[in-house]
Design a protein around this motif. Structure first.
Motif, mmCIF file in Angstrom:
data_model
loop_
_atom_site.group_PDB
_atom_site.id
_atom_site.type_symbol
_atom_site.label_atom_id
_atom_site.label_comp_id
_atom_site.label_asym_id
_atom_site.label_seq_id
_atom_site.Cartn_x
_atom_site.Cartn_y
_atom_site.Cartn_z
ATOM 1 N N ALA A 17 15.925 -11.520 -17.597
ATOM 2 C CA ALA A 17 16.665 -10.820 -16.532
ATOM 3 C C ALA A 17 15.785 -10.716 -15.289
ATOM 4 C CB ALA A 17 17.093 -9.434 -17.018
ATOM 5 N N TRP A 18 15.692 -11.825 -14.565
ATOM 6 C CA TRP A 18 14.811 -11.852 -13.401
ATOM 7 C C TRP A 18 15.561 -11.934 -12.078
ATOM 8 C CZ3 TRP A 18 15.364 -16.038 -10.191
ATOM 9 C CH2 TRP A 18 16.023 -17.152 -10.719
ATOM 10 N N ARG A 19 16.872 -12.216 -12.117
ATOM 11 C CA ARG A 19 17.581 -12.497 -10.871
ATOM 12 C C ARG A 19 17.600 -11.294 -9.925
ATOM 13 N NH1 ARG A 19 20.213 -17.329 -11.102
ATOM 14 N NH2 ARG A 19 20.477 -18.260 -13.176
ATOM 15 N N LEU A 20 18.073 -10.139 -10.400
ATOM 16 C CA LEU A 20 18.131 -8.969 -9.521
ATOM 17 C C LEU A 20 16.746 -8.490 -9.100
ATOM 18 C CD1 LEU A 20 21.070 -6.873 -11.040
ATOM 19 C CD2 LEU A 20 21.040 -8.166 -8.915
ATOM 20 N N PRO A 21 15.782 -8.318 -10.034
ATOM 21 C CA PRO A 21 14.435 -7.942 -9.582
ATOM 22 C C PRO A 21 13.823 -8.982 -8.641
ATOM 23 C CG PRO A 21 14.666 -7.576 -11.937
ATOM 24 C CD PRO A 21 15.882 -8.337 -11.509
ATOM 25 N N GLY A 22 14.107 -10.270 -8.891
ATOM 26 C CA GLY A 22 13.588 -11.314 -8.008
ATOM 27 C C GLY A 22 14.112 -11.176 -6.593
ATOM 28 N N ARG A 23 15.404 -10.877 -6.464
ATOM 29 C CA ARG A 23 15.963 -10.673 -5.130
ATOM 30 C C ARG A 23 15.337 -9.454 -4.459
ATOM 31 N NH1 ARG A 23 22.270 -11.212 -6.939
ATOM 32 N NH2 ARG A 23 22.211 -13.387 -7.623
ATOM 33 N N ALA A 24 15.163 -8.378 -5.228
ATOM 34 C CA ALA A 24 14.591 -7.162 -4.654
ATOM 35 C C ALA A 24 13.155 -7.392 -4.181
ATOM 36 C CB ALA A 24 14.633 -6.037 -5.682
ATOM 37 N N LEU A 25 12.380 -8.147 -4.968
ATOM 38 C CA LEU A 25 10.976 -8.356 -4.632
ATOM 39 C C LEU A 25 10.781 -9.421 -3.558
ATOM 40 C CD1 LEU A 25 9.484 -8.235 -8.237
ATOM 41 C CD2 LEU A 25 8.976 -6.620 -6.401
ATOM 42 N N LEU A 26 11.528 -10.529 -3.665
ATOM 43 C CA LEU A 26 11.300 -11.668 -2.773
ATOM 44 C C LEU A 26 12.127 -11.596 -1.496
ATOM 45 C CD1 LEU A 26 11.182 -14.515 -5.440
ATOM 46 C CD2 LEU A 26 9.283 -13.227 -4.459
ATOM 47 N N LEU A 27 13.187 -10.793 -1.486
ATOM 48 C CA LEU A 27 14.019 -10.657 -0.290
ATOM 49 C C LEU A 27 14.019 -9.226 0.238
ATOM 50 C CD1 LEU A 27 15.983 -12.039 1.665
ATOM 51 C CD2 LEU A 27 17.843 -11.454 0.094
ATOM 52 N N GLY A 28 14.285 -8.282 -0.660
ATOM 53 C CA GLY A 28 14.395 -6.890 -0.222
ATOM 54 C C GLY A 28 13.089 -6.320 0.316
ATOM 55 N N MET A 29 11.977 -6.518 -0.425
ATOM 56 C CA MET A 29 10.716 -5.933 0.022
ATOM 57 C C MET A 29 10.194 -6.572 1.319
ATOM 58 S SD MET A 29 7.330 -4.906 -2.189
ATOM 59 C CE MET A 29 6.548 -6.519 -2.260
ATOM 60 N N PRO A 30 10.248 -7.910 1.478
ATOM 61 C CA PRO A 30 9.835 -8.484 2.774
ATOM 62 C C PRO A 30 10.680 -7.992 3.947
ATOM 63 C CG PRO A 30 9.846 -10.177 1.093
ATOM 64 C CD PRO A 30 10.465 -8.967 0.477
ATOM 65 N N LEU A 31 12.008 -7.853 3.741
ATOM 66 C CA LEU A 31 12.856 -7.327 4.819
ATOM 67 C C LEU A 31 12.465 -5.889 5.158
ATOM 68 C CD1 LEU A 31 16.401 -8.695 3.880
ATOM 69 C CD2 LEU A 31 15.013 -9.318 5.862
ATOM 70 N N THR A 32 12.228 -5.072 4.132
ATOM 71 C CA THR A 32 11.784 -3.698 4.362
ATOM 72 C C THR A 32 10.451 -3.677 5.100
ATOM 73 O OG1 THR A 32 12.891 -3.042 2.318
ATOM 74 C CG2 THR A 32 11.314 -1.487 3.242
ATOM 75 N N PHE A 33 9.561 -4.584 4.731
ATOM 76 C CA PHE A 33 8.244 -4.690 5.370
ATOM 77 C C PHE A 33 8.407 -5.002 6.865
ATOM 78 C CE2 PHE A 33 4.726 -7.306 6.830
ATOM 79 C CZ PHE A 33 3.620 -6.567 6.455
ATOM 80 N N LEU A 83 15.288 -1.428 -11.149
ATOM 81 C CA LEU A 83 14.362 -0.464 -10.551
ATOM 82 C C LEU A 83 13.048 -0.403 -11.320
ATOM 83 C CD1 LEU A 83 16.819 2.438 -9.689
ATOM 84 C CD2 LEU A 83 15.657 0.908 -8.101
ATOM 85 N N SER A 84 13.120 -0.530 -12.641
ATOM 86 C CA SER A 84 11.903 -0.479 -13.450
ATOM 87 C C SER A 84 10.981 -1.651 -13.127
ATOM 88 C CB SER A 84 12.262 -0.479 -14.937
ATOM 89 O OG SER A 84 11.105 -0.489 -15.734
ATOM 90 N N VAL A 85 11.555 -2.854 -13.097
ATOM 91 C CA VAL A 85 10.739 -4.041 -12.817
ATOM 92 C C VAL A 85 10.256 -4.042 -11.372
ATOM 93 C CG1 VAL A 85 10.764 -6.555 -12.696
ATOM 94 C CG2 VAL A 85 11.867 -5.389 -14.608
ATOM 95 N N GLU A 86 11.171 -3.754 -10.438
ATOM 96 C CA GLU A 86 10.821 -3.832 -9.024
ATOM 97 C C GLU A 86 9.765 -2.793 -8.651
ATOM 98 O OE1 GLU A 86 10.966 -3.227 -4.742
ATOM 99 O OE2 GLU A 86 11.602 -1.785 -6.249
ATOM 100 N N SER A 87 9.949 -1.545 -9.096
ATOM 101 C CA SER A 87 8.984 -0.502 -8.748
ATOM 102 C C SER A 87 7.663 -0.690 -9.479
ATOM 103 C CB SER A 87 9.563 0.882 -9.075
ATOM 104 O OG SER A 87 9.775 1.028 -10.461
ATOM 105 N N GLY A 88 7.701 -1.367 -10.635
ATOM 106 C CA GLY A 88 6.459 -1.632 -11.341
ATOM 107 C C GLY A 88 5.660 -2.763 -10.742
ATOM 108 N N LEU A 89 6.359 -3.796 -10.229
ATOM 109 C CA LEU A 89 5.661 -4.963 -9.696
ATOM 110 C C LEU A 89 5.273 -4.826 -8.230
ATOM 111 C CD1 LEU A 89 7.534 -8.043 -11.218
ATOM 112 C CD2 LEU A 89 5.126 -7.474 -11.501
ATOM 113 N N ASN A 90 6.053 -4.067 -7.453
ATOM 114 C CA ASN A 90 5.848 -4.141 -6.003
ATOM 115 C C ASN A 90 4.511 -3.574 -5.545
ATOM 116 O OD1 ASN A 90 6.304 -1.370 -6.166
ATOM 117 N ND2 ASN A 90 8.384 -1.499 -5.385
ATOM 118 N N ASP A 91 3.989 -2.547 -6.239
ATOM 119 C CA ASP A 91 2.687 -2.012 -5.835
ATOM 120 C C ASP A 91 1.590 -3.064 -5.995
ATOM 121 O OD1 ASP A 91 3.535 0.456 -5.041
ATOM 122 O OD2 ASP A 91 3.288 1.376 -7.003
ATOM 123 N N GLY A 92 1.626 -3.763 -7.126
ATOM 124 C CA GLY A 92 0.625 -4.806 -7.338
ATOM 125 C C GLY A 92 0.756 -5.955 -6.364
ATOM 126 N N LEU A 93 1.996 -6.306 -5.977
ATOM 127 C CA LEU A 93 2.201 -7.394 -5.039
ATOM 128 C C LEU A 93 1.815 -6.994 -3.620
ATOM 129 C CD1 LEU A 93 5.644 -8.775 -6.307
ATOM 130 C CD2 LEU A 93 3.370 -9.726 -6.705
#
Length: 223
Positions: A17-33, A83-93
């Motif tokens: 199950a990587w599609r939604l977390p992938g979008r959040a990390l690779l699209l959502g976080m850069p846009l927020t940045f 939310l679990s995957v995205e919030s867990g990975l984004n700090d490290g990224l």
């Protein structure tokens, strides 16, 4: 906190199950940045590199806030997993960007080659130590009783802290990648430790917020 966050994310879970977390990390976080950096320039009037630093700090989802949603069974599983995957990975990224921008803002002569080796060394250390420990605990006469087996991640964390201090490898990335490696290679150890780790992490978060509030309150009240 990065160590326990990383243990929520096993590679096998990401494959299913990587599609939604992938979008959040690779699209959502850069846009927020990008949006946060632009707001920093326009509203705060800070130099662009400081605006980028602010954005790198604020863009990742706060795992403390998301944990209140992740633990609720009435929330659909797909949202909780996202939310679990995205919030867990984004700090490290986001951490490497924070470190680079901090070095630039500091204004000192920064050796970016050494900084890159520090970051790579942290990830390599975080992968190597858990895998080595996993091999050792599978040797019959090195096994621990079930009561103490749950403390295996504590031993791994102590080893990583010591080696990072001696070698200069980035401790934060080492802790985060070690958590992911434990979740992937030693799921039974992760399951035995995670409840204790969550309690310890929550105590540390609350203590950090308490100390931060104690430090800023006198200055704000004086003003």
């Amino acid at each position: 906190m990065l160590f326990t966050d990383g243990q929520r994310i096993a590679l096998r879970d990401l494959r299913t199950a990587w599609r939604l977390p992938g979008r959040a990390l690779l699209l959502g976080m850069p846009l927020t940045f990008i949006i946060t950096a632009v707001l920093g320039l326009l509203l705060l009037g800070v130099p662009w590199i400081e605006a980028l630093l602010i954005a790198a700090v604020l863009a990742p989802t706060d795992p403390v806030l998301s944990s209140a949603i992740v633990g609720r069974e009435e929330i659909p599983w797909r949202i909780r997993h996202l939310l679990s995957v995205e919030s867990g990975l984004n700090d490290g990224l986001a951490l490497p960007a924070v470190l680079v921008f901090l070095a630039i803002v500091d204004g000192t002569n920064t050796d970016y080659g050494a900084l890159t080796l520090e970051l790579i060394g942290g990830v390599a250390l975080g992968i190597a130590v858990p895998l080595l420990v996993n091999l050792l605990i599978r040797i019959h006469f090195l096994r621990a009783t079930p009561l103490y087996a749950a403390l295996t991640p504590v031993a791994i964390a102590c080893i990583i802290f010591g080696v990072s201090s001696l070698t200069g490898a980035n401790l934060y990335l080492a802790a985060f990648s070690a958590g992911i490696t434990i979740a992937t290679a030693m799921p039974e150890v992760r399951d035995a430790f995670i409840e204790f780790g969550d309690y310890a992490a929550e105590l540390v978060k609350l203590l950090a917020l308490f100390v931060f509030g104690a430090l800023i309150s006198p200055a704000l009240l004086a003003d």
